[in-house]
Design a protein around this motif. Sequence first.
Motif, short mmCIF file in Angstrom:
data_model
loop_
_atom_site.label_atom_id
_atom_site.label_comp_id
_atom_site.label_asym_id
_atom_site.label_seq_id
_atom_site.Cartn_x
_atom_site.Cartn_y
_atom_site.Cartn_z
N PHE A 181 78.46 59.12 42.49
CA PHE A 181 76.90 58.87 42.38
C PHE A 181 76.30 60.30 41.85
O PHE A 181 75.61 60.00 40.95
N LEU A 182 77.04 61.31 42.11
CA LEU A 182 76.79 62.72 41.27
C LEU A 182 76.73 62.46 39.92
O LEU A 182 75.95 62.90 39.08
N SER B 95 77.02 59.60 38.21
CA SER B 95 76.23 58.67 37.62
C SER B 95 74.75 59.36 37.07
O SER B 95 74.18 59.12 36.25
N GLN B 96 74.33 60.28 38.20
CA GLN B 96 73.04 60.84 37.96
C GLN B 96 73.07 61.84 36.90
O GLN B 96 72.03 61.96 35.93
N ALA C 225 73.02 60.35 33.31
CA ALA C 225 71.65 59.65 33.10
C ALA C 225 70.82 60.61 32.39
O ALA C 225 69.75 60.29 31.78
N TYR D 8 68.51 70.48 34.05
CA TYR D 8 68.54 69.59 35.03
C TYR D 8 69.53 70.63 35.95
O TYR D 8 70.63 70.84 35.47
N LEU E 241 71.63 69.50 39.45
CA LEU E 241 72.07 68.29 40.20
C LEU E 241 72.86 68.88 41.01
O LEU E 241 73.95 69.29 41.05
N GLU F 121 74.88 67.62 44.94
CA GLU F 121 75.01 66.66 46.15
C GLU F 121 74.87 67.32 47.43
O GLU F 121 75.02 68.49 47.61
N VAL G 188 67.64 61.21 45.31
CA VAL G 188 68.04 59.77 44.98
C VAL G 188 69.20 59.48 45.92
O VAL G 188 70.02 60.61 46.16
N SER H 174 72.37 56.49 47.09
CA SER H 174 73.15 55.44 47.00
C SER H 174 73.67 54.71 48.32
O SER H 174 74.50 55.41 48.85
N VAL I 226 71.77 62.92 46.12
CA VAL I 226 71.76 63.77 45.11
C VAL I 226 70.20 64.27 45.10
O VAL I 226 69.16 63.60 44.98
N ILE J 99 67.89 66.28 42.48
CA ILE J 99 67.70 66.65 41.08
C ILE J 99 66.67 67.77 40.91
O ILE J 99 65.44 67.27 41.13
#
Length: 256
Positions: A78-79, A81-82, A85, A214, A216, A218, A241, A243, A250, A252
Motif C-alpha cells: 500500500f505504501l 501504491s501511494q 500515485a 512528498y 510518505l 508507513e 490514507v 487500505s 500511510v 503523506i
Amino acid sequence: MTPPSAIAARLRAAGCVFAEDEARLLTSAARTPDELAAMVERRVRGLPLEHILGWAEFYGLRVQVDPGVFVPRRRTEFLVSQALAVCRPGAIVVDLCCGSGAVGAALSSATPTIELYATDIDSAAVECARRNLSALGGRVFEGDLLDALPAALRGRVDVLVANAPYVPTGAIERMPPEARLHEARLALDGGADGLDVQRRVAAAAPAWLAPGGYLLVETSQAQAAHTMAVFAQNGLTPKVVHSDDLDGTVVIGTGG
C-alpha cells in the motif's frame, strides 16, 4: 522427496497458517531430498520462510531477502501504491530504511525513469538491497537515514518513502517469534511509542524535499494521528490514507 502433503501436515502442526502453500514452495526450491528435509526443519524451528527460500514475493516481484534482513510485508504494498500515485517520470525518489530494497525495487520497476536512491543503517540490509536494486539503476548507501545520502540531493528529492521501524519497544516481545528472533531489532524498534524514527525522518525531510515534494511513511492506524501531528510540527501538510484489504496505513506529508 517427501510428498508435499506430509510436509504440509508437519508445518501445520508447527503453527504455519499457510502450510500447503509453504510446502509447495519449499518442495519447488529444494534440489535434493536432504536439502528439502533441512529446509523443512528450519521452518519448523521458526525461521521465516523468506529467509529459507532466499526471496519474498512483493508487489509482483521476487525480492532477495538475506538471513536477518527485514522481510517485506504485504501491507507495505500500500505504501508503494501511494508513492506511485505521486511519482512522476524522472522524479528523484529516496527509499529510507530500505531493508532489502523491496519498496525501491517496486517503485523503480513500475516507473523505470525515476532516479532512485536508498539508505539503511544495517550493513546486511545494504548488501541485500544493492543486489536487488543495482540492475534497476538504484544506488544504495549505508548510514543513518538522510545523512547517508549525497549532499547534492538536498532540496531536490521529489518523493521520500520510509518504512521506518514503528513497533513500540514494549510490543516487540509480543511479535511472532519469526520476526522477533530472526529480523534485526533495529528494523523493528521504534522506541517507547514507536514514533522515534518517524520524528527524526519528519524533522530532516523538509531540507531534502524539493518544493512540493512528498514524504510518505508507513505507520499503524493507532499511531496515524500522532504521525500526522509530527509531520505538521515540521511544516509538512499531512493526510492519512488506509487500505482495509492490505491493513496498511500511510501518512503523506506535502512540503512547501
